[in-house]
Scaffold this motif. Structure first.
Motif, PDB file in Angstrom:
ATOM      1  N   MET A  56      22.858  80.495   5.441  1.00  0.00           N
ATOM      2  CA  MET A  56      23.534  80.296   6.716  1.00  0.00           C
ATOM      3  C   MET A  56      25.026  80.147   6.483  1.00  0.00           C
ATOM      4  N   ALA A  57      25.819  80.753   7.369  1.00  0.00           N
ATOM      5  CA  ALA A  57      27.271  80.598   7.350  1.00  0.00           C
ATOM      6  C   ALA A  57      27.686  80.060   8.708  1.00  0.00           C
ATOM      7  N   LEU A  58      28.224  78.851   8.714  1.00  0.00           N
ATOM      8  CA  LEU A  58      28.601  78.180   9.947  1.00  0.00           C
ATOM      9  C   LEU A  58      30.113  78.108  10.047  1.00  0.00           C
ATOM     10  N   GLY A  59      30.626  78.353  11.220  1.00  0.00           N
ATOM     11  CA  GLY A  59      32.070  78.266  11.397  1.00  0.00           C
ATOM     12  C   GLY A  59      32.435  78.347  12.854  1.00  0.00           C
ATOM     13  N   ARG A  60      33.557  77.776  13.163  1.00  0.00           N
ATOM     14  CA  ARG A  60      34.076  77.865  14.521  1.00  0.00           C
ATOM     15  C   ARG A  60      34.484  79.307  14.809  1.00  0.00           C
ATOM     16  N   LYS A  61      34.543  79.643  16.048  1.00  0.00           N
ATOM     17  CA  LYS A  61      34.999  80.976  16.438  1.00  0.00           C
ATOM     18  C   LYS A  61      36.357  81.251  15.786  1.00  0.00           C
ATOM     19  N   GLY A  62      36.478  82.423  15.157  1.00  0.00           N
ATOM     20  CA  GLY A  62      37.750  82.804  14.559  1.00  0.00           C
ATOM     21  C   GLY A  62      37.930  82.396  13.120  1.00  0.00           C
ATOM     22  N   ILE A  86      18.731  71.713   5.817  1.00  0.00           N
ATOM     23  CA  ILE A  86      19.377  73.023   5.743  1.00  0.00           C
ATOM     24  C   ILE A  86      20.895  72.871   5.708  1.00  0.00           C
ATOM     25  N   SER A  87      21.420  71.987   6.562  1.00  0.00           N
ATOM     26  CA  SER A  87      22.872  71.774   6.618  1.00  0.00           C
ATOM     27  C   SER A  87      23.426  71.325   5.279  1.00  0.00           C
ATOM     28  N   GLN A  88      22.681  70.438   4.599  1.00  0.00           N
ATOM     29  CA  GLN A  88      23.174  69.848   3.361  1.00  0.00           C
ATOM     30  C   GLN A  88      23.062  70.778   2.154  1.00  0.00           C
ATOM     31  N   THR A  89      22.032  71.624   2.137  1.00  0.00           N
ATOM     32  CA  THR A  89      21.752  72.375   0.906  1.00  0.00           C
ATOM     33  C   THR A  89      21.807  73.891   1.040  1.00  0.00           C
ATOM     34  N   LEU A  90      21.590  74.428   2.237  1.00  0.00           N
ATOM     35  CA  LEU A  90      21.453  75.878   2.368  1.00  0.00           C
ATOM     36  C   LEU A  90      22.426  76.506   3.354  1.00  0.00           C
ATOM     37  N   ALA A  91      23.358  75.704   3.862  1.00  0.00           N
ATOM     38  CA  ALA A  91      24.326  76.216   4.824  1.00  0.00           C
ATOM     39  C   ALA A  91      25.740  76.091   4.271  1.00  0.00           C
TER      40      ALA A  91
END
Length: 488
Positions: free
Chosen positions: A44-50, A274-279
């Motif tokens: 998973m790749a999490l990020g704010r718009k932009g 997931i947030s802690q280890t795979l994102a």
């Protein structure tokens, strides 16, 4: 400055704000995000718009190396209503769409491995080709069509999976709520397809295969329960496929790119794990943003050119460097920096003075237009969560100073709060902080203080007891705010 004189007069732009429109591969930086995805340590790749999610997708799909196969799945215009009808009534609401996503992933992977020029040499390619031709009329079905058929045809020449000892002659995708076999049957078929995919990949030397799910937020005004459950289903399905890969030396990873604010709204039991280890959280700082800008300068002006070669050295008001002044008005996102620099570039060119460099006045003249841009960006991000958020902006404008107290905001916000606006004073401040419209004053143990903003210090969290706040400097011109003299 260096001895060589560089001029921006022939420099067209710092790039397009939207990565899908930009020649991003000409100056893409191999960031930590790239390394983590390449090593298969995250899915998973999490990020704010932009922040560069789509730029990452383009990096992998347009620059895949030997032994790698990547495909971008753009969900702009995806038929979510069709997918909503492919619900597994035998599973919990949180897992109701896992089986349908696993099937969609399996079909996309089959299409991807069959696109290899040597795929015909693998015996399993005939099985995959037969299945795809029977159900979609070709080996490259459109993403929007994968879950659309009412029934999937199966045969001994394609796949003939069984459930509890019973061979499946076909699978109905349209089921009544009383039929709980849907997930079992679809999972059995997906498993058969995946086995064939791995065989074709091994036979053709495709050792690393990735699917990139992008634009999951397109067309979304609110995150209703069924959409939330479908997004959770995709995350869980991607994790399951990733867990099951690695057999025969073939790594298969679906990578999900999601806006941070949407991820924050999803609720399910394994989310924190997931947030802690795979994102991966896509974050930028002043140093790597400067590298990005200098890479763009060098791609057009020549090797060795730096920011100091195109920006005059005198300081802004308050002894602030130009680069720091620009950064302070952004959310530390490539999108913001690129847009601001393009506006400043246009201002510099208006002067028609050679060599064309950035001056303090160019930056000052650009702030109004940039501030309008930043407000529009926030409209896109906050509007779906809080349609009446403009009432809070009006309250801030009336206060008129960039720093303010809780009581001042409560008074002005309550005056403007409409009947449809259900957000309380306290919740309004928390939401404004969540999207970095405001920061709060945080006292240190040594008698000093600092401003905590979500985008610069996400670990700080929201302080319900905060009493002093500061509006993000990028909104200063839009909201017509001034500094409060003798304070803060």
């Amino acid at each position: 400055m260096s001895n060589t004189i560089f001029s921006l007069s022939g420099f067209d732009s710092f790039g397009d704000v939207a990565a899908e429109d930009d020649a991003v591969l000409n100056y893409f930086l191999a960031t930590k995000a790239v390394e983590n995805i390449e090593k298969n340590s995250v899915f998973m790749a999490l990020g704010r718009k932009g922040t560069g999610k789509t730029a990452l997708v383009r990096y992998f799909t347009e620059g895949a190396g030997v032994g790698q196969a990547s495909k971008s799945l753009n969900l702009r215009g995806y038929p979510w209503n069709v997918h909503a009808a492919r619900m597994d009534h035998g599973a919990s609401p949180i897992e109701a769409y896992v089986s349908s996503w696993k099937y969609l992933i399996a079909v996309e992977l089959a299409s991807l491995v069959l696109s290899h020029r040597d795929s015909w040499k693998s015996l399993s390619s005939k099985t995959l080709t037969k299945f795809l031709n029977d159900n979609y009329g070709g080996t490259n079905p459109d993403l929007s069509e994968i879950l659309r058929p009412q029934r999937l045809a199966l045969s001994k020449l394609s796949f003939n999976p069984s459930v509890m000892g019973n061979a499946l002659g076909g699978i109905d995708l349209e089921r009544s709520g009383k039929d709980h076999r849907f997930g079992l049957e679809l999972n059995a078929l997906s498993g058969s397809i995946m086995s064939a995919v791995v065989e074709v990949a091994k036979d053709t030397g495709q050792n690393h295969i990735k699917l990139h799910f992008d634009e999951l937020d397109q067309g979304m005004s609110t995150l209703e329960d069924d959409r939330a459950h479908m997004l959770i289903g995709l995350v869980l399905a991607a994790r399951e496929v990733r867990r099951g890969s690695g057999s025969g030396g073939v790594e298969v990873t679906p990578v999900v790119y999601l806006r941070t604010d949407l991820w924050d709204e999803l609720q399910f039991s394994d989310k924190n794990k997931i947030s802690q280890t795979l994102a991966l959280n896509i974050v930028w700082n002043g140093d790597n943003l400067l590298e990005l800008v200098e890479a763009r300068l060098q791609s057009k002006l020549g090797a060795g050119v730096s920011w100091s070669d195109v920006a005059e050295s005198d300081l802004m008001r308050g002894s602030q460097r130009k680069w720091d002044h620009i950064l302070a008005r952004t959310f530390l996102r490539p999108r913001d920096v690129i847009h601001f620099l393009n506006i400043i570039l246009a201002e510099a060119k208006k002067r028609a003075v050679e060599p064309t460099h950035f001056t303090n006045q160019d930056i000052i003249n650009s702030r109004d237009e940039y501030s309008q841009y930043l407000k529009r960006e926030l409209d896109d991000e906050i509007g779906s969560h809080w349609p009446q958020w403009e009432e809070a902006v009006q309250a801030l404008s009336t206060i008129s100073t960039i720093t303010f107290g809780r009581g001042e905001f409560e008074q002005e916000y309550s005056r403007r709060k409409s009947r449809l606006n259900k957000i309380s004073d306290d919740d309004a401040l928390a939401l404004l902080y969540r999207f970095s419209v405001i920061g709060y004053q945080r006292r240190s143990g040594y008698g000093g203080s600092s401003w905590a903003f979500q985008y610069t210090d996400p670990e700080a969290g929201w302080d319900n007891g905060a009493s002093r706040f500061k509006v993000h400097p990028g909104l200063k011109e839009y909201a017509k705010l001034r500094e409060k003299r003798g304070n803060d």
